[in-house]
Scaffold this active site. Structure first.
Site, mmCIF file in Angstrom:
data_model
loop_
_atom_site.group_PDB
_atom_site.id
_atom_site.type_symbol
_atom_site.label_atom_id
_atom_site.label_comp_id
_atom_site.label_asym_id
_atom_site.label_seq_id
_atom_site.Cartn_x
_atom_site.Cartn_y
_atom_site.Cartn_z
ATOM 1 N N HIS A 490 0.751 -1.938 0.174
ATOM 2 C CA HIS A 490 -0.398 -0.246 -0.253
ATOM 3 C C HIS A 490 0.248 1.497 0.135
ATOM 4 O O HIS A 490 0.955 2.095 -0.002
ATOM 5 C CB HIS A 490 -0.919 0.283 1.533
ATOM 6 C CG HIS A 490 -1.820 1.504 1.182
ATOM 7 N ND1 HIS A 490 -3.485 1.625 1.490
ATOM 8 C CD2 HIS A 490 -1.554 2.268 1.841
ATOM 9 C CE1 HIS A 490 -3.517 2.211 1.594
ATOM 10 N NE2 HIS A 490 -2.497 3.316 1.791
ATOM 11 N N GLU A 491 1.858 1.667 0.740
ATOM 12 C CA GLU A 491 2.300 2.444 1.292
ATOM 13 C C GLU A 491 3.615 2.686 -0.470
ATOM 14 O O GLU A 491 3.701 3.821 -1.130
ATOM 15 C CB GLU A 491 3.451 2.745 1.961
ATOM 16 C CG GLU A 491 2.920 2.673 3.350
ATOM 17 C CD GLU A 491 1.347 3.509 3.734
ATOM 18 O OE1 GLU A 491 1.676 4.974 2.930
ATOM 19 O OE2 GLU A 491 0.661 3.641 4.665
ATOM 20 N N HIS A 494 1.289 4.453 -2.332
ATOM 21 C CA HIS A 494 1.787 6.136 -2.519
ATOM 22 C C HIS A 494 3.239 6.580 -3.275
ATOM 23 O O HIS A 494 3.656 7.685 -3.729
ATOM 24 C CB HIS A 494 1.612 6.286 -1.359
ATOM 25 C CG HIS A 494 -0.023 6.263 -0.467
ATOM 26 N ND1 HIS A 494 -0.844 6.892 -1.552
ATOM 27 C CD2 HIS A 494 -0.255 5.560 0.817
ATOM 28 C CE1 HIS A 494 -1.820 6.557 -0.432
ATOM 29 N NE2 HIS A 494 -1.690 6.255 0.819
ATOM 30 N N HIS A 497 3.325 6.985 -6.541
ATOM 31 C CA HIS A 497 2.987 7.613 -7.154
ATOM 32 C C HIS A 497 3.119 9.571 -7.443
ATOM 33 O O HIS A 497 2.786 10.445 -8.346
ATOM 34 C CB HIS A 497 1.291 8.299 -6.146
ATOM 35 C CG HIS A 497 -0.053 9.071 -6.813
ATOM 36 N ND1 HIS A 497 -0.519 9.260 -5.807
ATOM 37 C CD2 HIS A 497 0.110 9.226 -8.035
ATOM 38 C CE1 HIS A 497 -1.967 10.375 -6.914
ATOM 39 N NE2 HIS A 497 -1.051 10.061 -8.021
#
Length: 702
Positions: A490-491, A494, A497
């Site tokens: 998940h991180e 980020h 992105h």
């Protein structure tokens, strides 16, 4: 004590004024990363003071420009201002969150009002706003491209939405509100860290028999913690998730499970110096007052105006649509767990501290899946390589570990990220282990932003992923739970992105998107964690090197929707509680505990589940800027499930054209409307059915 700390920091800052300050110089480091190894506590305050002074001078230069306002001399100049301050804040607040201490907290208390005053001084500067407005009013005649047009409109909205159009008396009141809120937010977070590390919640166990059922790896970690705390031969448990979660899952001692869960869920709710109830009440009073300054009835509608959802009615309807099936699933799960409990404790009722324990038993019974059996295959470094490998297959990215890089803690590692042709994408730091000064949870931060300067140089970003995973012990490396694996992916989503950003303007780059869109890239990456072809690239037994067997992969996939009623209900209850707080039109007579109880009653929450974040330690909405925004995790889950379906429909998880379109979405950051970006990628609006299917709430269509 606090006054003495602040005076000490001021004395150190005066000394630092006479010395070279590494925060104020262009660092002579590889790739221009911050010189963490040279930054000392006394450097921060003078660096903030100088960076703020320079930022004010940059704003004055824009305001006092005698030429007529243009896109370049006003909008672009504003976006390019504050670069030194970006560097100082990027370093300081990352270290504060990940490796803080009392001295850092004292500096933060001084700096937060200074930053709030600076922000208000820019946003509420009428002469500056009139220049921005002049460009905005003429925007259609300026021949701007789509990104430039977006910068103009977003800059104007930033001013208008934050008080530029308010009369002078309301502007002054807004400044006061913002400054007080900045300090309250800081106080809330500091209280959570202090309470989590308090001696009052350090549970030392002296009798190993009380730990029956607990895996040896968890006992070894607890023994090392106890020894480090001066209690050799004992076992230490705290409200940190890595410490108490194994107890909830495996420990037969019901009373210990209860004690540790209560320690976690009652933090900052004990009428002591770390109690956050008064902080919450004051934050809500100020947020409501601020919303009303702008003509909104409640904070939620003020906050949501620039999000995809637009208003609280849309969010409430969305949450209700997912809440109903998740609650029904949770009730079915509770009944199954109650039946298991009855076998051990006839006549007893299932309690929140029983859920994880009996869910683990049920998972073993239904799917023969024991998470402890999986952990040896989820060694931290291998899981990280697996996440990197997904990015390589999707986007062609390469990752190289860099040695001897400046870091703020020896546990931090650094990676160079490049394209297949070797060109630099960015620098990624990872910091994965808990420590006393680190706030709970996991997150991604920009240390340095991506943007293209006036000379056309593309400044590549410096990004960090931070977590609180199990530390290696004397006998084992860091072994992750299934939740930890998803968190790492998940991180990293980020981080991608931020790393892949190709924006010209820093205020539009990377994760500068609406909050109900920003979780799409991170949650999208989670989809890959347990795909069989991905598992086989990273899930190797840490002792034997054996790849995870097909039998275990099959068990993981069969159990993928297991306990999703609990997981989703726990998450949604926190989202609804967040909205209930921020739909308040008055905080008069607000009793935090009574309000929470009424909110849970209204939503029909079952007694067997405790809301994921109770108000007094709900950092997301009272510290980190997710107020009226926690719903975005579920909103983005609809997007990510639909986006992953786009790959599934091709029959190839890494299908080149689909990956190219999704990378294009990531590269654009906030340069375009979020809904536009998603429609361009998918060719249609996201369908919620894919999320409901993934969670087992909806049958797969034939």
């Amino acid at each position: 004590m606090k006054k003495a700390l602040i005076l000490g920091v001021m004395a150190m800052s005066l000394l630092a004024c006479k010395q070279t300050n590494p925060l104020l110089e262009q660092p002579n480091t590889p790739f221009g990363v911050p010189a963490f190894d040279k930054v000392k506590i006394e450097h921060y305050l003078p660096a903030f003071e100088e960076a703020i002074r320079q930022n004010k001078a940059e704003i004055d230069a824009i305001v006092n420009n005698e030429d007529a306002p243009t896109f370049e001399n006003t909008i672009v100049a504003l976006d390019r201002s504050g670069l030194l301050l970006d560097r100082v804040t990027g370093v300081f607040f990352n270290v504060l969150e990940a490796d803080g201490n009392d001295e850092m907290n004292a500096i933060a208390e001084q700096v937060s009002p200074m930053l709030s005053e600076l922000s208000d001084g820019i946003i509420l500067n009428d002469a500056l706003f009139q220049r921005v407005k002049a460009v905005y009013d003429e925007r259609e005649q300026l021949g701007l491209n789509a990104e430039q047009m977006r910068l103009v409109t977003q800059t104007y909205k930033a001013f208008a939405d934050n008080g530029a159009n308010l009369p002078e008396d309301k502007k002054e009141r807004l400044k006061e509100i913002n400054q007080e809120l900045s300090l309250l937010s800081l106080k809330f977070g500091n209280n959570v860290v202090a309470e989590t590390n308090s001696d009052d919640v350090k549970r030392f166990i002296t009798d190993e028999a009380l730990l029956a059922g607990l895996p040896e790896s968890a006992k070894a970690a607890a023994a090392e913690e106890a020894e480090a705390a001066g209690h050799p031969g004992e076992w230490l448990f705290t409200p940190k998730r890595t410490s108490f979660t194994p107890v909830l899952q495996y420990c037969e001692n019901r009373e210990l499970r209860k004690q540790l869960l209560m320690d976690y869920t009652t933090r900052c709710n004990h009428d002591n110096e770390n109690d956050n109830k008064a902080v919450i009440i004051r934050e809500m009073e100020l947020r409501i007052e601020r919303a009303k300054l702008f003509g909104y009835d409640n904070p939620a509608d003020y906050i949501l105006a620039d999000c995809m959802a637009k208003n609280h009615q849309t969010v409430d309807a969305f949450l209700a649509s997912v809440w109903a099936p998740s609650l029904e699933a949770a009730k079915r799960e509770a009944a199954e767990l109650q039946a298991l409990l009855e076998q051990d404790l006839p006549g007893e009722k299932l309690q929140p501290w029983d859920w994880w324990y009996y869910a683990e038993k049920l998972r073993k019974a239904k799917y023969a899946l024991d998470e402890e059996e999986l952990k040896p295959y989820f060694e931290l470094n291998n899981v990280r390589k697996g996440a990197f490998g997904v990015a390589t297959k999707l986007y062609g990215l390469q990752f190289e570990k860099l040695e001897n890089m400046p870091v703020y803690n020896p546990e931090v590692e650094v990676f160079k990220v490049t394209e297949a042709d070797g060109s630099l994408v960015g620098i990624l730091y990872t910091d994965y282990f808990p420590r006393a000064g680190k706030r709970p949870g996991a997150w991604m931060n920009n240390i340095l932003p991506q943007y293209i300067d006036a000379e056309g140089v593309d400044h590549r970003p410096v990004i960090i992923n931070v977590g609180n995973f199990n530390k290696p012990t004397a006998g084992n490396p860091s072994l992750l739970s299934m939740d930890d694996v998803e968190t790492l992916f998940h991180e990293f989503g980020h981080a991608l992105h931020g790393l892949l950003s190709k924006a010209h303007y820093k205020s539009l780059s990377g994760t500068n998107t609406p909050r109900d869109f920003v979780e799409l890239p991170s949650q999208f990456m989670e989809n890959y964690a347990y795909e069989p072809e991905v598992l086989k690239t990273y899930a190797f037994h840490y002792e034997t090197g054996e790849v995870i067997p097909d039998e275990l992969i099959e068990k993981i996939n069969k159990a993928s929707a297991f306990n999703q009623g609990f997981v989703t209900t726990e998450l949604l209850s926190a989202s609804i509680l967040d909205m209930d707080f921020h739909e308040l039109t008055s905080a008069e007579g607000l009793d935090v505990n009574a309000f929470e109880a009424e909110s849970l009653k209204k939503m029909g929450m079952i007694d067997e589940i405790i809301v994921r974040y109770r108000p007094t330690f709900y950092n997301h909405i009272f510290t980190t800027g997710y107020e009226a925004g926690y719903y975005s995790y579920t909103w983005s889950a609809v997007l990510d499930a639909d986006a992953f379906a786009a790959f599934k429909e091709t029959g190839d998880l890494f299908e080149a054209e689909t990956a190219k379109r999704f990378r294009h979405l990531l590269e654009q950051g906030g340069t375009r409307d979020a809904q536009e970006l998603y429609l361009e990628f998918r060719g249609k609006e996201a369908d919620p059915k894919y999320l409901l299917i993934r969670k087992g709430f909806l049958k797969i269509e034939n």
